[in-house]
Enzyme design. Structure first.
Site, PDB file in Angstrom:
ATOM      1  N   GLU A 161      -8.728  14.782 -28.989  1.00 26.29           N
ATOM      2  CA  GLU A 161      -9.039  14.546 -30.401  1.00 26.29           C
ATOM      3  C   GLU A 161      -8.684  15.727 -31.303  1.00 26.29           C
ATOM      4  O   GLU A 161      -9.584  16.357 -31.907  1.00 26.29           O
ATOM      5  CB  GLU A 161     -10.522  14.166 -30.563  1.00 26.29           C
ATOM      6  CG  GLU A 161     -10.914  12.925 -29.778  1.00 26.29           C
ATOM      7  CD  GLU A 161     -12.383  12.516 -29.959  1.00 26.29           C
ATOM      8  OE1 GLU A 161     -13.142  13.277 -30.593  1.00 26.29           O
ATOM      9  OE2 GLU A 161     -12.765  11.451 -29.476  1.00 26.29           O
ATOM     10  N   GLU A 345     -11.899   7.047 -24.081  1.00 24.54           N
ATOM     11  CA  GLU A 345     -13.326   7.065 -24.424  1.00 24.54           C
ATOM     12  C   GLU A 345     -13.691   5.773 -25.119  1.00 24.54           C
ATOM     13  O   GLU A 345     -12.991   5.337 -26.052  1.00 24.54           O
ATOM     14  CB  GLU A 345     -13.690   8.220 -25.386  1.00 24.54           C
ATOM     15  CG  GLU A 345     -13.652   9.580 -24.761  1.00 24.54           C
ATOM     16  CD  GLU A 345     -14.089  10.685 -25.727  1.00 24.54           C
ATOM     17  OE1 GLU A 345     -14.783  10.395 -26.735  1.00 24.54           O
ATOM     18  OE2 GLU A 345     -13.718  11.840 -25.461  1.00 24.54           O
TER      19      GLU A 345
HETATM   20  O1  IFM Z   1     -19.108  13.227 -27.625  1.00 25.11           O
HETATM   21  C1  IFM Z   1     -17.919  12.990 -28.303  1.00 25.11           C
HETATM   22  C2  IFM Z   1     -16.745  13.520 -27.508  1.00 25.11           C
HETATM   23  O2  IFM Z   1     -16.867  14.871 -27.254  1.00 25.11           O
HETATM   24  C3  IFM Z   1     -15.460  13.292 -28.265  1.00 25.11           C
HETATM   25  N1  IFM Z   1     -15.343  11.926 -28.686  1.00 25.11           N
HETATM   26  C4  IFM Z   1     -16.453  11.324 -29.344  1.00 25.11           C
HETATM   27  C5  IFM Z   1     -17.708  11.522 -28.545  1.00 25.11           C
HETATM   28  C6  IFM Z   1     -18.906  10.861 -29.253  1.00 25.11           C
HETATM   29  O3  IFM Z   1     -19.095  11.433 -30.510  1.00 25.11           O
END
Ligand code: IFM
Length: 440
Positions: A161, A345
């Protein structure tokens, strides 16, 4: 049901779970500094203890094996493995060697992220991602770790990210290192992406069997009305949320609409940078959580329309599974050279508590099912998705929200460090057992 080649996993990141922030020569990171800066993190919490994974990693690998996942996605703490003079810290590196070896013994593939936001503080003291040199320091770090773990990793991700690292870290100050300047956010993004491009040749040379890619957070925007102004707001939002990262990576240019939104904020780009950034990657990791409903605000702007009636999580994020199908199909149409995708994710936070030895996280079970169904529909429509990782394996340190927002499929009691698989974890394990039977 997908065949065995499709990878099911769960993810975590170093600062969010490891704890042991001063063990074995680990150096301070920007998050250690940010957490002790008053007012930055809810209740002043820090990653000092987190899930104590640095000491309990064997138990956590057992947990992963008990779930039956194909892969585990985790990140390396840069300040654990490299000293300030750039030489390796062998004790820190050994931690990740033991972890990847144990995962391999258990038949679990390692998806390793190099940078999930824990920049060594001494590098921030030299300007952090605002300093172009950081991209070269990152490539050195990628070189070090891909030599150290060669043959043990299924897929490398350079960054997790970059949008958050750049915008939240340098643009609006919600994350470490806490700068609040749009131009800085834009320049930090350029250096993060440049670091990605500079790291790729080292990953490929040192660990040729592993896939090399990057993980990007994405989100679809929808107009609040059919008005041309709201449609334009969505286009601007899309450039800011998705195109800012994906266009340079996949097309070698920044989206023009971004400079309509942030006039005069173009980064300093040197000759050859965009070619370095846009090198081919083996896969693209996409992190998906929610959507935005938008309306126009002025010429360059958009604003979120908050609709209290829709289903939300404790992050106040709307639950909108169809958005995952929509965005996958939109990217497929937009980028002719879209690489194979992993959903790296997907998950949600809820107010989970142990009751009678169980955690009945009904909303999460439903959230995960509906999102995976949306992902499957996109695959049926031709999008090449190769895997799906739940965020997160464990309740953990949720950045500026501290330990309050629980994303895990496994509950963690942060006082006792007792892990309790929630119903969602048990359902995931059951699903994976059924799948194994189906393809045996
Ligand atoms: O916890 C975070 C992660 O570190 C990066 N993506 C989003 C998740 C939830 O906010």
């Amino acid at each position: 049901m997908r065949d065995r080649a499709f990878v099911f996993g769960a993810g975590t990141s170093s600062y969010q779970i490891e704890g042991a922030t001063d063990a074995d020569g680990r150096l301070p990171s920007i998050w250690d500094t940010f957490c002790v800066t008053p007012g930055k993190v809810l209740r002043g919490e820090t990653g000092e203890g987190a899930c104590d994974h640095y000491r309990r990693w064997e138990q956590d690998v057992d947990l992963l094996a008990s779930l039956g996942v194909d892969a585990y996605r985790f990140s390396i703490a840069w300040p654990r493995v490299m000293r300030a003079d750039g030489t390796p810290n062998p004790v820190g590196i050994d931690f990740y060697r033991r972890l990847t070896d144990r995962l391999a013994e258990r038949g679990i593939r390692a998806f390793v992220t190099l940078y999930h936001w824990d920049l060594p503080q001494h590098l921030e003291d030299r300007g952090g991602w605002l300093n172009r040199d950081m991209a070269y320091r990152f490539a050195d770090y990628a070189d070090l770790m891909s030599r150290a773990l060669a043959g043990k990793v299924s897929a490398w991700a350079t960054h997790n990210e970059p949008w958050c690292a750049a915008y939240l870290g340098y643009g609006n100050g919600h994350h470490a290192p806490g700068h609040h300047n749009t131009r800085w956010g834009v320049q930090a993004m350029h250096h993060l992406l440049l670091g990605h491009g500079l790291a790729l040749p080292a990953l490929r040379a040192n660990d040729p069997q592993a896939q090399a890619g990057i993980v990007v957070n994405v989100g679809p925007g929808y107009p609040a009305s059919e008005s041309p102004a709201d449609q334009h707001a969505v286009a601007l939002y899309d450039a800011y949320q998705n195109g800012w990262v994906l266009d340079p990576l996949l097309e070698g240019r920044y989206p023009e609409a971004l400079w309509q939104h942030w006039p005069g904020c173009e980064p300093l780009v040197l000759a050859g940078d965009m070619e370095t950034i846009a090198q081919p990657i083996d896969y693209l990791g996409l992190n998906f959580y929610s959507r935005a409903v938008l309306q126009a605000q002025g010429e360059q702007g958009f604003e979120w329309v908050h609709r209290p009636e829709v289903e939300r999580t404790t992050m106040d994020w709307e639950v909108y599974p169809q958005g995952l199908q929509d965005i996958l199909e939109a990217f497929q149409r937009r980028y002719p050279n879209l690489p194979p995708i992993y959903i790296t994710e997907n998950g949600m936070s809820s107010a989970d508590a142990v009751d009678g030895g169980q955690v009945d996280d009904v909303q999460r079970q439903s959230y995960l099912k509906r999102h995976f169904a949306a992902c499957s529909r996109a695959m049926d429509h031709g999008v090449d998705v190769r895997g799906y990782f739940i965020w997160s394996l464990l309740d953990n340190f949720e950045w500026a929200y501290g330990y309050e927002r629980r994303f895990g499929i496994v509950h963690v009691d942060f006082e006792t460090q007792v892990r309790t698989p929630k119903r969602s974890a048990l359902a995931y394990a059951e699903f994976l057992r059924e799948r194994a039977k189906g393809i045996a």
